[in-house]
Motif scaffolding. Sequence first.
Motif, PDB file in Angstrom:
ATOM      1  N   VAL A  58       0.850  -1.187   0.000  1.00  0.00           N
ATOM      2  CA  VAL A  58       0.000   0.000   0.000  1.00  0.00           C
ATOM      3  C   VAL A  58       0.884   1.235   0.000  1.00  0.00           C
ATOM      4  O   VAL A  58       1.898   1.294   0.689  1.00  0.00           O
ATOM      5  CB  VAL A  58      -0.906   0.000   1.256  1.00  0.00           C
ATOM      6  CG1 VAL A  58      -1.735   1.255   1.312  1.00  0.00           C
ATOM      7  CG2 VAL A  58      -1.774  -1.224   1.265  1.00  0.00           C
ATOM      8  N   PHE A  59       0.466   2.186  -0.803  1.00  0.00           N
ATOM      9  CA  PHE A  59       1.172   3.452  -0.724  1.00  0.00           C
ATOM     10  C   PHE A  59       0.189   4.602  -0.840  1.00  0.00           C
ATOM     11  O   PHE A  59      -0.967   4.443  -1.223  1.00  0.00           O
ATOM     12  CB  PHE A  59       2.290   3.545  -1.756  1.00  0.00           C
ATOM     13  CG  PHE A  59       1.847   3.488  -3.186  1.00  0.00           C
ATOM     14  CD1 PHE A  59       1.781   2.267  -3.842  1.00  0.00           C
ATOM     15  CD2 PHE A  59       1.531   4.641  -3.877  1.00  0.00           C
ATOM     16  CE1 PHE A  59       1.382   2.213  -5.161  1.00  0.00           C
ATOM     17  CE2 PHE A  59       1.136   4.581  -5.207  1.00  0.00           C
ATOM     18  CZ  PHE A  59       1.056   3.367  -5.856  1.00  0.00           C
ATOM     19  N   LEU A  60       0.712   5.737  -0.525  1.00  0.00           N
ATOM     20  CA  LEU A  60      -0.096   6.929  -0.338  1.00  0.00           C
ATOM     21  C   LEU A  60       0.445   8.018  -1.244  1.00  0.00           C
ATOM     22  O   LEU A  60       1.652   8.125  -1.428  1.00  0.00           O
ATOM     23  CB  LEU A  60       0.044   7.338   1.130  1.00  0.00           C
ATOM     24  CG  LEU A  60      -0.737   8.491   1.698  1.00  0.00           C
ATOM     25  CD1 LEU A  60      -2.194   8.179   1.653  1.00  0.00           C
ATOM     26  CD2 LEU A  60      -0.304   8.676   3.132  1.00  0.00           C
ATOM     27  N   SER A  61      -0.442   8.801  -1.792  1.00  0.00           N
ATOM     28  CA  SER A  61       0.057   9.896  -2.610  1.00  0.00           C
ATOM     29  C   SER A  61      -0.823  11.114  -2.397  1.00  0.00           C
ATOM     30  O   SER A  61      -2.018  10.998  -2.102  1.00  0.00           O
ATOM     31  CB  SER A  61       0.051   9.505  -4.082  1.00  0.00           C
ATOM     32  OG  SER A  61      -1.282   9.392  -4.531  1.00  0.00           O
ATOM     33  N   CYS A  62      -0.208  12.257  -2.587  1.00  0.00           N
ATOM     34  CA  CYS A  62      -0.972  13.489  -2.451  1.00  0.00           C
ATOM     35  C   CYS A  62      -0.675  14.379  -3.638  1.00  0.00           C
ATOM     36  O   CYS A  62       0.413  14.305  -4.219  1.00  0.00           O
ATOM     37  CB  CYS A  62      -0.638  14.212  -1.147  1.00  0.00           C
ATOM     38  SG  CYS A  62       0.967  15.011  -1.188  1.00  0.00           S
ATOM     39  N   SER A  63      -1.589  15.231  -3.962  1.00  0.00           N
ATOM     40  CA  SER A  63      -1.343  16.023  -5.163  1.00  0.00           C
ATOM     41  C   SER A  63      -1.996  17.377  -5.047  1.00  0.00           C
ATOM     42  O   SER A  63      -2.722  17.683  -4.114  1.00  0.00           O
ATOM     43  CB  SER A  63      -1.833  15.277  -6.403  1.00  0.00           C
ATOM     44  OG  SER A  63      -3.056  15.806  -6.840  1.00  0.00           O
ATOM     45  N   ALA A  64      -1.725  18.159  -6.070  1.00  0.00           N
ATOM     46  CA  ALA A  64      -2.267  19.506  -6.092  1.00  0.00           C
ATOM     47  C   ALA A  64      -3.747  19.538  -6.428  1.00  0.00           C
ATOM     48  O   ALA A  64      -4.366  20.601  -6.424  1.00  0.00           O
ATOM     49  CB  ALA A  64      -1.494  20.342  -7.114  1.00  0.00           C
ATOM     50  N   ASP A  65      -4.315  18.398  -6.710  1.00  0.00           N
ATOM     51  CA  ASP A  65      -5.742  18.387  -7.005  1.00  0.00           C
ATOM     52  C   ASP A  65      -6.557  18.192  -5.747  1.00  0.00           C
ATOM     53  O   ASP A  65      -7.678  17.674  -5.797  1.00  0.00           O
ATOM     54  CB  ASP A  65      -6.059  17.304  -8.039  1.00  0.00           C
ATOM     55  CG  ASP A  65      -5.869  15.903  -7.479  1.00  0.00           C
ATOM     56  OD1 ASP A  65      -6.181  14.927  -8.171  1.00  0.00           O
ATOM     57  OD2 ASP A  65      -5.384  15.783  -6.331  1.00  0.00           O
ATOM     58  N   TRP A  66      -6.031  18.617  -4.646  1.00  0.00           N
ATOM     59  CA  TRP A  66      -6.664  18.622  -3.330  1.00  0.00           C
ATOM     60  C   TRP A  66      -6.849  17.240  -2.740  1.00  0.00           C
ATOM     61  O   TRP A  66      -7.526  17.097  -1.712  1.00  0.00           O
ATOM     62  CB  TRP A  66      -8.052  19.295  -3.324  1.00  0.00           C
ATOM     63  CG  TRP A  66      -8.138  20.601  -4.039  1.00  0.00           C
ATOM     64  CD1 TRP A  66      -7.145  21.469  -4.287  1.00  0.00           C
ATOM     65  CD2 TRP A  66      -9.309  21.136  -4.612  1.00  0.00           C
ATOM     66  NE1 TRP A  66      -7.618  22.535  -4.953  1.00  0.00           N
ATOM     67  CE2 TRP A  66      -8.945  22.382  -5.192  1.00  0.00           C
ATOM     68  CE3 TRP A  66     -10.645  20.729  -4.685  1.00  0.00           C
ATOM     69  CZ2 TRP A  66      -9.859  23.187  -5.839  1.00  0.00           C
ATOM     70  CZ3 TRP A  66     -11.543  21.550  -5.325  1.00  0.00           C
ATOM     71  CH2 TRP A  66     -11.149  22.760  -5.899  1.00  0.00           C
TER      72      TRP A  66
END
Lengths: 832, 97
Positions: free
Chosen positions: A681-689
């Motif tokens: 499992v991995f997690l990601s965050c982005s500029a699309d809120w």
Amino acid sequence: MPISPANSRKQQNLWLSTGPQPKKSISFISTIKGTQTKGYSGANQSRMALSKTLTIAPEIKAEKMSISTPRTVIQVIDAHGVDVTPRPLYHPDPHTGTAKPNKLLTSREGSFAAEFISSYSLYQNTLNPSMLGHFTRSVLGSSIVSKSSVSTTESIAEDLEEPSYKREKLTSFTDLRVVRATPGKIVTKEDLEKTIEIILTETETLRFFNLPTVMVSVESEEAMKVRRRNKNYETLCRNRLGNDLYAERMMQTINGAPKNKDVQCDKIVKEDKGIMSTAWDLHDSYIAMELSSLPAKQSILDSCGKANVPSKDREQRVPGSTTEKDSEASSLMDIENVILTKVRDDEVDHSETILKSDKFHQDLFFMERVLMENIFQPKLAAYRQLPILKEPEPEKPEDFQEGEKLEKTEEEGQKEEEEEIEISTGQSTIPANLERLWSFSCDLTKGLNVSSLAWNRTNPDLLAVGYGHFGFREQKRGLACCWSIKNPMWPERIYQSPYGVTAVDFSIGAPNLLAVGYHNGTIAIYNVQSNSNVPVLDSSESPQKHLGPVWQLQWIEQDRGTTGDDKREILVSISADGRISKWVIRKGLDCHDLMRLKRTTSSSSKKGGEKEKKGEALISRQAPGMCFAFHPKDTNIYLAGTEEGHIHKCSCSYNEQYLETYRGHKGPVYKIAWNPFCHDVFLSCSADWGVIIWQQENPKPFLSFYPTTYVVYDVAWSPKSAYIFAAANESRVEIWHLHISTLDPLIVHVANPGIKFTTVLFAKQTDCLLVGDSDGQVGVYELRNMPAALDSGRVRLKNQNYMSFNNFSYNFVSYKEFTFLRYLKCGAMERT
Amino acid sequence: MQAEVEETLKRIQSHKGVMGTMVVNAEGIPIRTTLDNSTTVQYAGLLHQLTMKAKSTVRDIDPQNDLTFLRIRSKKHEIMVAPDKEYLLIVIQNPCE
């Protein structure tokens, strides 16, 4: 001088008589108090003066003091004609021995013309010359005042007191020793500090008093003689009575006038020296002796150009002798002073050297840390998770309870949590929250944007913070600082640069190396052990340096099974020019490209929007890379996030193709993080809120979160639990606990207006979270009252009716549930 | 190096709760101080003796050991002394609870 006081003679009439004098012997006798005259004089006039007085003399009733010339002898005869001339006690001249008994006899008969011969010792001289003058003068004067009464005595006495400088030359000066004071030797400072040898020797024996014994041993040789003598004496005594040979007779013994003699000597200066001998003093002295025996000899040989032998002797004697000299506690100081003779600093110089010394610098460093500890003590204790001891209340009945509590708090480390759990599950009045402990900030960092945070791998108290703006237009100067937990007010190391810092990371194998990535694409490696601001290595000269901002750096240890090396550390960087490169430190920074991120054309038909891009003329075929994450177990596999919103799974073995692409984000992916417990499992965050949780096998998002309408800059998994992660967006920091809820974050911490949170980092051993913001502050927050992880048991599935908002169709629900359960199974491995 | 020392000293002096900072040499003459002369000399003299005693105590127990730092916590404030053979660094702090 056997002169009886003048007063005793007042009643007597004195006759003066002069007689012919043999030239040699001179005697002066006068009744003047305390004085006596003496000396050879050739003056005749005094005789004449005396002769004058002689005519008057017989009628004189009063006592007359007279002085006779050197040639005349004065006799003092009282009224009965008895010669009572006082005589001196001391007769050094051998003639006096015979003269004396004659005189005695003659005086009894009252002869007028008795002559005395007495000579005076030399040492009486000093008085006499002056006195002679007095006498002669007063003789002249006495003729006038001879008729006067007792007062004459006094007046003459007064005359005598006057200094007689006139007659001094009449006397011969013998042995007048004038002690002239030797001119004072100017004692210099070196003389004072010179070691002076004081040699104590025995003088010859001075005999002050010798009382011969009156007892003789029976066995000695003289015993016979002594016995015989004794016997004779006994018979004599027996025969004495009635014997004709023996007649009783009286004798007058002279009562010698005692004379007091005082000697005054120079004041004897005494000095006390002492030393306190302690165990460490002895230890120091021995060590110093050993150390100084070699270099000291050299220095002494150098310094004094005189004969080497005496200097060596001196040096050898020095360690021993100084212990006697010193009265201070340590005897070392003198040893050093003597051995290192040359340098004598002025006071001013010395203080400057103190301030410049390394030891002072170090002491200041410690002092600052101690101060910090005092100021931040409760916060630091909370950080270190030290149990809080409660102060005992003054009231008695509670004391007992408090005492128990105190004991308890000392024992429990983990028990506290259990109590909290009980409280929280039971009453749960205090919700989980973030408590702000302190923040790393100083004047230097004010106004800068925190772009990256990294812990040191071996020193858990050392934190690297990179300051730099993200946007192109906001570029200011950049800063990379190393902060220590022990000093939250000033960084330990400061590395400044004109470009913004966008990435920092500490090395694993060499924990003193800090890699810093800049906005202009350069990578610099600093050695934090040294104080210098110059990087050890710099990639700005390298031909393969990055052309765009380096968004992420990481040191990776890779198994290089093929080449046989054990674990080789490489630095991997990803930058906006679309390259993922690995840097190896050989002689400089060597660069190899791991991957070139190409713009992907969508292969699936789902992404309708991509098709349009295909037709456009692309400026570059490279897609800017924003972040990457290596698989925790298999360091060959890594994920890379691009500005397009795609996440590519790549392998180090292939640098052309991706293994897989995960599509889900619509904006640049700012951070990817693998779950430390569940490796799929991995997690990601982005500029699309949005924040999206992925699974490795599934190219579609698993869970996505869109809590706010702000860009999410950073996400991080908690090192303690598989369910907890933190996300930082512009306005707030959120802590999500997936076990409790997937809809809402557990804790929300809102930022002060105007400040954006840009980075998050969990602290490894403690329950703390570091949050960097756009004002240059890195706040340290403690996660309080976090619900302890229960068994990976029941999950309230019914709460999760829908796990994400978009991009999920219902045909995935069952699959989702299945996978979520599987996810929960990983949770069994979590630690509390 | 010198500038860094000055900077650190200034930082220490301006910390919260620090009442005074003193650097005195081995003879008790102040090199740098933020308090008035009489107070400085008094502190220097008294702390010098105490430091010598503490150092002697530590070294009597083990001559290879040495005193590095001395802290005296009193009701009103805390006195911290960093002793050396040539100087004494004294900081008086009032840590507000």
